[in-house]
Design a protein around this motif. Structure first.
Motif, PDB file in Angstrom:
ATOM      1  N   LYS A 411     -10.240 157.117 -41.896  1.00 13.89           N
ATOM      2  CA  LYS A 411     -10.232 156.151 -42.997  1.00 13.89           C
ATOM      3  C   LYS A 411     -11.400 155.199 -42.817  1.00 13.89           C
ATOM      4  O   LYS A 411     -12.106 154.843 -43.752  1.00 13.89           O
ATOM      5  N   GLU A 412     -11.554 154.766 -41.572  1.00 19.78           N
ATOM      6  CA  GLU A 412     -12.688 153.913 -41.195  1.00 19.78           C
ATOM      7  C   GLU A 412     -13.066 154.344 -39.775  1.00 19.78           C
ATOM      8  O   GLU A 412     -12.168 154.539 -38.950  1.00 19.78           O
ATOM      9  N   PRO A 413     -14.349 154.532 -39.455  1.00 20.51           N
ATOM     10  CA  PRO A 413     -14.696 155.082 -38.133  1.00 20.51           C
ATOM     11  C   PRO A 413     -14.649 154.037 -37.024  1.00 20.51           C
ATOM     12  O   PRO A 413     -15.667 153.673 -36.439  1.00 20.51           O
ATOM     13  N   VAL A 414     -13.429 153.566 -36.723  1.00 22.87           N
ATOM     14  CA  VAL A 414     -13.267 152.534 -35.696  1.00 22.87           C
ATOM     15  C   VAL A 414     -12.802 153.199 -34.401  1.00 22.87           C
ATOM     16  O   VAL A 414     -11.774 153.884 -34.395  1.00 22.87           O
ATOM     17  N   ILE A 415     -13.551 152.993 -33.332  1.00 19.50           N
ATOM     18  CA  ILE A 415     -13.167 153.592 -32.054  1.00 19.50           C
ATOM     19  C   ILE A 415     -13.001 152.506 -30.999  1.00 19.50           C
ATOM     20  O   ILE A 415     -13.904 151.697 -30.776  1.00 19.50           O
ATOM     21  N   PHE A 416     -11.825 152.496 -30.374  1.00 25.21           N
ATOM     22  CA  PHE A 416     -11.590 151.644 -29.214  1.00 25.21           C
ATOM     23  C   PHE A 416     -11.642 152.568 -28.008  1.00 25.21           C
ATOM     24  O   PHE A 416     -10.746 153.388 -27.808  1.00 25.21           O
ATOM     25  N   ASP A 417     -12.724 152.460 -27.251  1.00 25.36           N
ATOM     26  CA  ASP A 417     -12.959 153.410 -26.164  1.00 25.36           C
ATOM     27  C   ASP A 417     -12.660 152.742 -24.817  1.00 25.36           C
ATOM     28  O   ASP A 417     -13.409 151.870 -24.370  1.00 25.36           O
ATOM     29  N   GLY A 418     -11.581 153.184 -24.189  1.00 21.71           N
ATOM     30  CA  GLY A 418     -11.198 152.609 -22.895  1.00 21.71           C
ATOM     31  C   GLY A 418     -11.972 153.201 -21.735  1.00 21.71           C
ATOM     32  O   GLY A 418     -11.750 152.821 -20.583  1.00 21.71           O
ATOM     33  N   ARG A 419     -12.862 154.164 -22.022  1.00 17.72           N
ATOM     34  CA  ARG A 419     -13.555 154.847 -20.923  1.00 17.72           C
ATOM     35  C   ARG A 419     -15.080 154.869 -21.073  1.00 17.72           C
ATOM     36  O   ARG A 419     -15.761 155.604 -20.358  1.00 17.72           O
ATOM     37  N   ASN A 420     -15.585 154.138 -22.026  1.00 21.60           N
ATOM     38  CA  ASN A 420     -17.050 153.998 -22.212  1.00 21.60           C
ATOM     39  C   ASN A 420     -17.771 155.344 -22.293  1.00 21.60           C
ATOM     40  O   ASN A 420     -18.755 155.587 -21.578  1.00 21.60           O
ATOM     41  N   LEU A 421     -17.294 156.219 -23.185  1.00 24.02           N
ATOM     42  CA  LEU A 421     -17.849 157.576 -23.239  1.00 24.02           C
ATOM     43  C   LEU A 421     -19.165 157.675 -23.994  1.00 24.02           C
ATOM     44  O   LEU A 421     -19.950 158.581 -23.770  1.00 24.02           O
ATOM     45  N   TYR A 422     -19.402 156.770 -24.928  1.00 19.33           N
ATOM     46  CA  TYR A 422     -20.552 156.975 -25.809  1.00 19.33           C
ATOM     47  C   TYR A 422     -21.659 155.963 -25.577  1.00 19.33           C
ATOM     48  O   TYR A 422     -21.427 154.795 -25.270  1.00 19.33           O
ATOM     49  N   ASP A 423     -22.853 156.484 -25.786  1.00 17.40           N
ATOM     50  CA  ASP A 423     -24.049 155.665 -25.726  1.00 17.40           C
ATOM     51  C   ASP A 423     -24.014 154.695 -26.928  1.00 17.40           C
ATOM     52  O   ASP A 423     -23.718 155.107 -28.055  1.00 17.40           O
ATOM     53  N   LEU A 424     -24.322 153.436 -26.658  1.00 11.37           N
ATOM     54  CA  LEU A 424     -24.182 152.429 -27.722  1.00 11.37           C
ATOM     55  C   LEU A 424     -25.121 152.699 -28.893  1.00 11.37           C
ATOM     56  O   LEU A 424     -24.758 152.539 -30.058  1.00 11.37           O
ATOM     57  N   LYS A 425     -26.343 153.156 -28.569  1.00 12.59           N
ATOM     58  CA  LYS A 425     -27.327 153.390 -29.618  1.00 12.59           C
ATOM     59  C   LYS A 425     -26.873 154.554 -30.515  1.00 12.59           C
ATOM     60  O   LYS A 425     -26.941 154.489 -31.736  1.00 12.59           O
ATOM     61  N   ARG A 426     -26.368 155.586 -29.855  1.00 10.71           N
ATOM     62  CA  ARG A 426     -25.894 156.757 -30.604  1.00 10.71           C
ATOM     63  C   ARG A 426     -24.707 156.383 -31.510  1.00 10.71           C
ATOM     64  O   ARG A 426     -24.604 156.826 -32.651  1.00 10.71           O
TER      65      ARG A 426
END
Ligand SMILES: NC(=O)c1ccc[n+]([C@@H]2O[C@H](COP(=O)([O-])OP(=O)(O)OC[C@H]3O[C@@H](n4cnc5c(N)ncnc54)[C@H](O)[C@@H]3O)[C@@H](O)[C@H]2O)c1
Length: 452
Positions: A411-426
């Protein structure tokens, strides 16, 4: 050597299988008759990478057998490994009832079938347990025996590898005869030169707790640094790399996240704190470690509350990962259990996926949690139509999703990532609203949440 393993769980099954693989005859005992039947039929009852292959070979070569019969196990073994549960008691102390009740029965069996044997405590047990086990057995028999402490350092998810190539083997005994036998048993596993360290029983028992308490403290320290990063606008990944290159600190165990879980760290930190208390010493640093970890597990829910202005009622959230860490189906003390329960209580509906831990999660989660959860067969169906995604475990398959898909199907691309999987820029380029641990939030308006 003829080996008996008493308690065939994560530690016992790996221990028994690996000893059988190095040429010993191993009989594994468990009180869970159903589990024993499954293992007799060739089924590995837990998920542990690489275990199936070694297990099947040991079974095929008839060096690994299973039973519920303690008398048979005793008669057929020269050395008996106790791999029994030591769960936390009411005040955090390790519950020794499993270990001591088996020791009691072993005393009776020694009386019936005298002859030297070694009893090895592989369970994580408080200082003084070797003495207690020795006293229990000696109260029933005059037979000759030794009680040895041999704490296990394997990591779930890499248990076979850790057992086969341990960085060190710790053996606590003052008996030369037992030390020699234990050294012979472990020599095949340390051929590349890692040490077998022989010490007294009490130091050996404490070594295990010291190791886990140190590791839990290291994780917690980084989680606190992450919490500061969020407040001052720094990035914990940069700080991690900046300090990890200092060889006195080291690179490992510096990843910030949603707290430690699992069957060992939480209970072992409590237990060593309790032992210190018993001896009149307040282990202050561990007070803080436990408190910080409690709040860290729910920090992601706090961020969600901030993001949604306190109103999560009626939201549908995807959950990626349930196990306490990747490559295991173990959910004991997993942050996911606490996070999903809180979300359920806040009126959130959840769709969850884990590659291995759905069944174990369903067996352990509370009714209120399960009433609000639906379980999916794959990663991608979890995110369809949800308001947000919460990442609880860093399974490999969550590391490289098609980033554009989030915006297309959620619905909205909101991700709460508890494990820091993604590069912030990406994450930014993919149009995600991305909130992780100890790093600047991406595409979140500054006024929305002061610390997110
Ligand atoms: N799991 C780990 O990663 C790990 C690592 C190092 C040390 N340890 C320690 O090893 C010990 C065992 O841990 P685990 O994770 O293997 O536990 P587990 O719960 O997976 O296994 C324990 C097994 O013992 C069996 N059991 C209970 N009572 C019994 C009895 N009276 N006779 C025979 N079997 C009985 C249970 O049915 C179960 O199969 C604990 O002290 C733990 O702290 C665990």
């Amino acid at each position: 050597m003829k080996i008996g393993v008493i308690g065939t769980g994560y530690v016992g099954l790996v221990t028994g299988t690996c000893f059988a693989d190095s040429g010993n005859d191993v009989i594994c005992l468990d009180i869970d008759a159903d589990k024993v039947e499954r293992m007799k039929k060739g089924e590995v009852p837990i998920y542990e990478p690489g275990l199936n292959r070694v297990f099947e070979r040991a079974l095929r070569e008839k060096r690994l057998t299973f039973t519920t019969d303690l008398e048979k196990t005793f008669r057929e073994s020269e050395t008996l490994f106790l791999c029994l549960p030591t769960p936390p008691g009411a005040n955090g102390q390790a519950d020794l009832s499993f270990v001591l009740s088996v020791a009691d029965k072993l005393g009776e069996l020694f009386n019936e079938y005298p002859g030297y044997k070694i009893i090895v405590n592989k369970s994580t047990v408080p200082v003084g347990t070797a003495d207690k086990v020795r006293e229990k057995i000696a109260s029933k028999t005059d037979a000759e025996f030794d009680v040895v402490s041999n704490p296990e350092f394997l990591r779930e998810g890499a248990a076979v590898e850790d057992f086969m190539k341990p960085e060190r083997v710790v053996v606590g005994t003052r008996s030369e005869r037992a030390a020699e036998a234990m050294t012979a048993l472990y020599e095949p596993f340390v051929r590349s030169g890692n040490p077998i360290i022989i010490m007294d029983e009490r130091s050996s028992e404490l070594t295990k707790y010291a190791a886990n308490a140190m590791l839990a403290t290291k994780i917690t320290f980084m989680n606190e640094i992450a919490n500061i990063c969020e407040r001052v606008g720094a990035d914990v990944d940069n700080v991690r790399i900046g300090i990890g290159t200092d060889s006195r600190i080291g690179k490992r165990f510096l990843f910030a996240g949603i707290g430690y879980g699992g069957s060992c760290f939480p209970k072992d930190v409590q237990a060593i704190h309790h032992t210190a208390d018993e001896y009149g010493y307040n282990f202050r640093i561990l007070d803080s470690v436990m408190k910080v970890n409690e709040s860290q597990k729910l920090s992601i829910v706090e961020k969600m509350k901030l993001f949604y202005n306190g109103n999560l009622q009626g939201k549908t959230v995807g959950i990626w990962g349930l196990s306490f860490k990747p490559e295991t189906d173990d959910i004991r003390e997993a942050p996911s259990l606490y996070i999903t329960e809180q979300l359920a209580k806040l009126g959130v509906k959840m769709k969850a996926y884990d590659p291995e831990a759905i069944k174990t999660f369903q067996d352990a989660a509370s009714d209120v949690t399960l009433a609000n959860m639906e379980f999916m067969n794959d990663r991608d169906s979890v995110i369809e139509g949800v308001d947000a995604l919460v990442i609880c475990t860093e399974w490999n398959e969550f590391r490289r999703p098609v980033m554009d898909r989030f915006a297309k199907v959620m619905k909205e691309p909101v991700i709460f990532d508890g494990r820091n999987l993604y590069d912030l820029k990406r994450a930014e380029e993919s149009g995600l609203i991305y909130i992780s641990v100890g790093r600047p939030s991406v595409n979140v308006h500054k006024s929305k949440m002061a610390t997110v």
